[in-house]
Design a protein around this motif. Structure first.
Motif, PDB file in Angstrom:
ATOM      1  N   ASN A 107      -0.165 -42.294  92.395  1.00 38.99           N
ATOM      2  CA  ASN A 107      -0.413 -43.748  92.514  1.00 38.99           C
ATOM      3  C   ASN A 107      -1.890 -44.092  92.327  1.00 38.99           C
ATOM      4  N   VAL A 108      -2.533 -43.377  91.432  1.00 36.31           N
ATOM      5  CA  VAL A 108      -3.951 -43.645  91.151  1.00 36.31           C
ATOM      6  C   VAL A 108      -4.101 -44.031  89.686  1.00 36.31           C
ATOM      7  N   LEU A 109      -4.704 -45.189  89.460  1.00 36.87           N
ATOM      8  CA  LEU A 109      -4.936 -45.713  88.122  1.00 36.87           C
ATOM      9  C   LEU A 109      -6.270 -45.171  87.615  1.00 36.87           C
ATOM     10  N   VAL A 110      -6.249 -44.580  86.429  1.00 36.48           N
ATOM     11  CA  VAL A 110      -7.466 -44.024  85.826  1.00 36.48           C
ATOM     12  C   VAL A 110      -8.110 -45.107  84.964  1.00 36.48           C
ATOM     13  N   ILE A 111      -9.380 -45.392  85.219  1.00 37.46           N
ATOM     14  CA  ILE A 111     -10.067 -46.464  84.483  1.00 37.46           C
ATOM     15  C   ILE A 111     -11.334 -45.911  83.836  1.00 37.46           C
ATOM     16  N   ALA A 112     -11.377 -45.961  82.504  1.00 35.16           N
ATOM     17  CA  ALA A 112     -12.604 -45.609  81.793  1.00 35.16           C
ATOM     18  C   ALA A 112     -13.581 -46.749  82.024  1.00 35.16           C
ATOM     19  N   CYS A 113     -14.713 -46.453  82.653  1.00 35.68           N
ATOM     20  CA  CYS A 113     -15.552 -47.563  83.123  1.00 35.68           C
ATOM     21  C   CYS A 113     -16.537 -48.084  82.078  1.00 35.68           C
ATOM     22  N   ASP A 114     -16.630 -47.429  80.906  1.00 28.24           N
ATOM     23  CA  ASP A 114     -17.435 -48.007  79.835  1.00 28.24           C
ATOM     24  C   ASP A 114     -16.759 -49.278  79.336  1.00 28.24           C
ATOM     25  N   ILE A 115     -17.503 -50.101  78.626  1.00 28.07           N
ATOM     26  CA  ILE A 115     -16.932 -51.320  78.051  1.00 28.07           C
ATOM     27  C   ILE A 115     -17.279 -51.388  76.575  1.00 28.07           C
ATOM     28  N   ARG A 116     -16.355 -51.920  75.795  1.00 30.88           N
ATOM     29  CA  ARG A 116     -16.537 -51.975  74.342  1.00 30.88           C
ATOM     30  C   ARG A 116     -17.760 -52.802  73.954  1.00 30.88           C
ATOM     31  N   GLN A 117     -18.311 -52.480  72.802  1.00 32.69           N
ATOM     32  CA  GLN A 117     -19.429 -53.263  72.277  1.00 32.69           C
ATOM     33  C   GLN A 117     -18.943 -54.638  71.823  1.00 32.69           C
ATOM     34  N   LEU A 118     -19.879 -55.550  71.713  1.00 35.86           N
ATOM     35  CA  LEU A 118     -19.568 -56.884  71.192  1.00 35.86           C
ATOM     36  C   LEU A 118     -18.952 -56.777  69.794  1.00 35.86           C
ATOM     37  N   GLU A 119     -19.421 -55.798  69.004  1.00 30.68           N
ATOM     38  CA  GLU A 119     -18.910 -55.638  67.639  1.00 30.68           C
ATOM     39  C   GLU A 119     -17.440 -55.214  67.613  1.00 30.68           C
ATOM     40  N   HIS A 120     -16.952 -54.653  68.731  1.00 25.52           N
ATOM     41  CA  HIS A 120     -15.558 -54.196  68.798  1.00 25.52           C
ATOM     42  C   HIS A 120     -14.783 -54.989  69.843  1.00 25.52           C
ATOM     43  N   ILE A 121     -15.125 -56.272  69.946  1.00 27.69           N
ATOM     44  CA  ILE A 121     -14.590 -57.070  71.047  1.00 27.69           C
ATOM     45  C   ILE A 121     -13.073 -57.225  70.980  1.00 27.69           C
ATOM     46  N   GLU A 122     -12.504 -57.192  69.776  1.00 28.97           N
ATOM     47  CA  GLU A 122     -11.054 -57.384  69.643  1.00 28.97           C
ATOM     48  C   GLU A 122     -10.266 -56.143  70.016  1.00 28.97           C
ATOM     49  N   TYR A 123     -10.803 -54.980  69.642  1.00 31.79           N
ATOM     50  CA  TYR A 123     -10.055 -53.741  69.883  1.00 31.79           C
ATOM     51  C   TYR A 123     -11.002 -52.557  69.754  1.00 31.79           C
ATOM     52  N   THR A 124     -10.824 -51.568  70.599  1.00 32.41           N
ATOM     53  CA  THR A 124     -11.522 -50.298  70.434  1.00 32.41           C
ATOM     54  C   THR A 124     -10.520 -49.183  70.686  1.00 32.41           C
ATOM     55  N   PRO A 125     -10.594 -48.091  69.894  1.00 27.90           N
ATOM     56  CA  PRO A 125      -9.702 -46.958  70.172  1.00 27.90           C
ATOM     57  C   PRO A 125     -10.112 -46.210  71.436  1.00 27.90           C
ATOM     58  N   ALA A 126     -11.326 -46.455  71.895  1.00 24.05           N
ATOM     59  CA  ALA A 126     -11.794 -45.782  73.110  1.00 24.05           C
ATOM     60  C   ALA A 126     -11.255 -46.513  74.335  1.00 24.05           C
ATOM     61  N   PRO A 127     -10.784 -45.769  75.336  1.00 20.92           N
ATOM     62  CA  PRO A 127     -10.380 -46.445  76.575  1.00 20.92           C
ATOM     63  C   PRO A 127     -11.601 -47.091  77.221  1.00 20.92           C
ATOM     64  N   ASP A 128     -11.451 -48.306  77.696  1.00 20.89           N
ATOM     65  CA  ASP A 128     -12.580 -48.962  78.351  1.00 20.89           C
ATOM     66  C   ASP A 128     -12.061 -49.811  79.500  1.00 20.89           C
ATOM     67  N   ILE A 129     -12.977 -50.422  80.232  1.00 20.75           N
ATOM     68  CA  ILE A 129     -12.596 -51.123  81.460  1.00 20.75           C
ATOM     69  C   ILE A 129     -11.768 -52.376  81.159  1.00 20.75           C
ATOM     70  N   ILE A 130     -11.907 -52.926  79.950  1.00 28.83           N
ATOM     71  CA  ILE A 130     -11.051 -54.060  79.582  1.00 28.83           C
ATOM     72  C   ILE A 130      -9.616 -53.580  79.433  1.00 28.83           C
ATOM     73  N   HIS A 131      -9.453 -52.475  78.718  1.00 22.43           N
ATOM     74  CA  HIS A 131      -8.108 -51.934  78.511  1.00 22.43           C
ATOM     75  C   HIS A 131      -7.471 -51.505  79.827  1.00 22.43           C
ATOM     76  N   GLU A 132      -8.210 -50.737  80.601  1.00 22.73           N
ATOM     77  CA  GLU A 132      -7.635 -50.171  81.820  1.00 22.73           C
ATOM     78  C   GLU A 132      -7.547 -51.209  82.939  1.00 22.73           C
ATOM     79  N   GLY A 133      -8.676 -51.933  83.144  1.00 21.50           N
ATOM     80  CA  GLY A 133      -8.724 -52.868  84.262  1.00 21.50           C
ATOM     81  C   GLY A 133      -7.908 -54.123  84.030  1.00 21.50           C
ATOM     82  N   ALA A 134      -8.104 -54.726  82.850  1.00 19.98           N
ATOM     83  CA  ALA A 134      -7.409 -55.989  82.558  1.00 19.98           C
ATOM     84  C   ALA A 134      -6.036 -55.759  81.954  1.00 19.98           C
ATOM     85  N   GLY A 135      -5.775 -54.534  81.466  1.00 22.42           N
ATOM     86  CA  GLY A 135      -4.480 -54.243  80.871  1.00 22.42           C
ATOM     87  C   GLY A 135      -3.509 -53.612  81.844  1.00 22.42           C
TER      88      GLY A 135
END
Length: 585
Positions: A107-135
């Motif tokens: 019951n532990v959610l893994v969150i990559a705490c980096d965040i995508r660059q502005l240049e990749h604001i729509e999508y990044t293949p790297a896990p980031d805090i938007i994907h993990e936290g907001a997704g």
């Protein structure tokens, strides 16, 4: 290895081999531009996803304490997540699939705490805090889905990998890092893409881990729910991608009713998905998961289960019908009539019962490997484990006796029995011999000079799975990824732009700022003509203040940016839509 992070009871109970992946979330490392990226994506997502996401999403945003204007503090999130029985930890990018799933089992959610660059604001293949936290985080507020995620982790972490799976994991990790890093030479990205493409197309027969990762991708990451004609989004990859969440709703993406066939549909992490699966409800997810688990060596065991472990070249476990578990790197199996009659590990091995290491049978004692016959004795219908004391006496299987045991498949054990160990049901688990010789036809498998021989007892292999039976049997604090995430570079120009973003953020929050809106706009339009997000934020605040002159200047400047950089025109328009209620900019 000590990693310092703020803990809680759910994190405390994680085994050490999982804790090695946890890193601190250094909140001060998030820059004003990072915060602006989070805010843009979240505002756009909440506006758009309120129409197309499963209703659990917006409810979950509130329950998990996610703010639209601020990147979440993970360990602040934990105080709220614990109310729904979950926790979150920060990690560095992609971690191995088995570990990722095992975290879910706890019951532990893994969150990559980096965040995508502005240049990749729509999508990044790297896990980031938007994907993990907001997704991921908002949807686990739905109890039925949260239990699916936990159960998926519990089953998924037992899936057996092939040796190619780990290569692919490392290749995808490297590619995601290179794509997200600024100024990576195109040749390096192309080389990494070619390696991922080669591996994805040359995996051979898909392993259990590959197949269950496919199920994870088409549900947890890219799942749709409802009907094929009117689906809603619940997959974290879609919830966190402002580009693909809109694209997936069009007829360009094929919608397929979800079933177990999704396990054989591979995916390309670097491209938008050409098809997606639609589940009618979350209950269907759990049903398909159990259907898949019934095909895994975890539940089927047998010769194929042992062979999968041998092919994996990794630490795994087999369980015999008595419940004894042998954990190690399996290197050989002797078969007879489609059944395993002898198994062999090489190197450190441990014996367990019900996930608890048997006293005296750890990796120090079995440091050189372990081998044992499996099955029934030749010509005797009664398996050793089913024999009563009287039966054992009749067949001279007795302490202090010299005995020759001939197993089906021509495995012969000859030696003097020292003692035996039984399970809670009274079945014999182990028989210990001295002066023992074990042979298969003319091949010697064990000889007296090697010392005491321990023979596991069991008429068949009922289970085979990845990893050890008892996580404390092995030192698994050994994960060293071949690639590390790359931090954004600092430059005078970048520092100046960050200060402007910080000023606008302070003005919005009513805090002291180093510049006025007008001055900030003059600086960004003159000194950073390619930046677009700050001018969108300036237009938002100018409109709020009723400064129509500055609004017009910001909009005129953004038109020039759109002309010079057509690839960001839709991002600008999307940002302005939120401010001007879809008026043409």
């Amino acid at each position: 290895m000590e990693t310092h992070f703020e803990s809680n009871p759910l994190i405390d109970r994680l085994p050490k081999h999982l804790k090695q992946f946890i890193k601190p979330q250094v909140y001060d490392d998030y820059t004003p531009i990072n915060q602006a990226v989070w805010r843009y994506v979240m505002r756009k997502n909440v506006s758009y996803l309120s129409k197309v996401a499963h209703n659990s999403y917006l409810e979950g945003l509130e329950k998990t304490g996610l703010e639209i204007d601020n990147i979440p503090n993970m360990y602040g999130m934990n105080r709220i997540l614990k109310e729904i029985g979950w926790a979150a930890v920060a990690v560095d990018g992609f971690i191995p699939p088995n570990a990722f799933m095992e975290f879910q089992a706890y019951n532990v959610l893994v969150i990559a705490c980096d965040i995508r660059q502005l240049e990749h604001i729509e999508y990044t293949p790297a896990p980031d805090i938007i994907h993990e936290g907001a997704g991921h985080a908002p949807i686990i507020a739905n109890p039925e889905y949260a239990e699916y995620l936990r159960r998926f982790g519990e089953i998924g972490c037992k899936a057996i990998s092939s040796s190619r799976d780990y290569e692919l994991y490392e290749a995808i990790r490297l590619l995601s890092i290179l794509k997200e890093a600024e100024d990576t030479p195109e040749s390096e990205i192309k080389k990494a893409e070619e390696q991922v493409d080669f591996l994805q197309n040359n995996m051979g027969e898909l392993s259990e881990m590959s197949r269950i990762r496919n199920l994870h991708w088409w549900t947890v990451e890219y799942g749709l729910i409802g009907t094929v004609e009117n689906p809603k989004i619940y997959g974290a990859g879609l919830l966190s991608s402002i580009g693909e969440s809109a694209w997936c709703m069009t007829d360009n993406v094929k919608k397929i009713p979800y079933d177990i066939s999704a396990a054989d549909q591979s995916f390309d992490i670097t491209k938008p998905q050409p098809q997606l699966y639609v589940t009618p409800d979350f209950a269907k997810l759990s049903s398909v998961l159990e259907e898949f688990a019934n095909t895994m060596a975890l539940r089927t065991g047998g010769l194929s289960g042992v062979q999968k472990l041998i092919s994996s070249k990794s630490l795994g476990t087999i369980e015999l019908s008595t419940g004894i578990q042998i954990s190690g790197v399996f290197t050989n199996v002797i078969e007879n009539e489609g059944k395993p009659v002898y198994v062999q590990t090489t190197g450190k091995t441990a014996l367990s019962y019900r996930e608890k290491e048997l006293v005296g049978h750890g990796t120090e004692y079995h440091a050189e490997g372990f081998g044992s016959p499996i099955g029934k004795l030749k010509g005797i219908n009664l398996a050793i484990e089913e024999m009563s004391p009287r039966d054992l006496r009749a067949y001279d299987i007795y302490e202090g006796e010299q005995v020759t045991l001939e197993f089906e498949g021509n495995i012969k054990v000859t030696g003097e029995i020292i003692t035996g160990s039984r399970n809670l049901q009274g079945e014999i688990l182990l028989i210990k011999f001295k002066n023992c010789t074990v042979t298969h036809n003319d091949t010697v498998l064990f000889q007296p000079e090697w010392g005491i021989y321990d023979m596991a007892v069991g008429k068949k292999v009922i289970s085979a799975f990845s990893g050890p039976a008892d996580v404390n049997s092995f030192d698994m604090i050994n994960h060293v990824p071949s690639s590390q995430t790359i931090k954004q570079k600092k430059s005078v120009e970048r520092e100046e732009l960050e200060k402007l973003y910080a000023s606008i953020r302070n003005i919005r929050e009513g805090k002291p700022a180093t510049t006025t809106l007008k001055e900030a706009f003059a600086s960004v339009s003159a000194g950073h003509p390619n930046d677009w997000l700050l001018s969108v934020e300036i237009a938002e605040l100018a409109k709020k203040e009723g400064n129509s002159d500055l609004v017009d200047k910001a909009l005129n400047h953004l038109e020039k940016v759109k002309s010079n950089r057509p690839e960001v025109a839709h991002l600008i328009d999307n940002g302005l839509e939120l401010i001007f209620e879809k008026a043409n900019a």
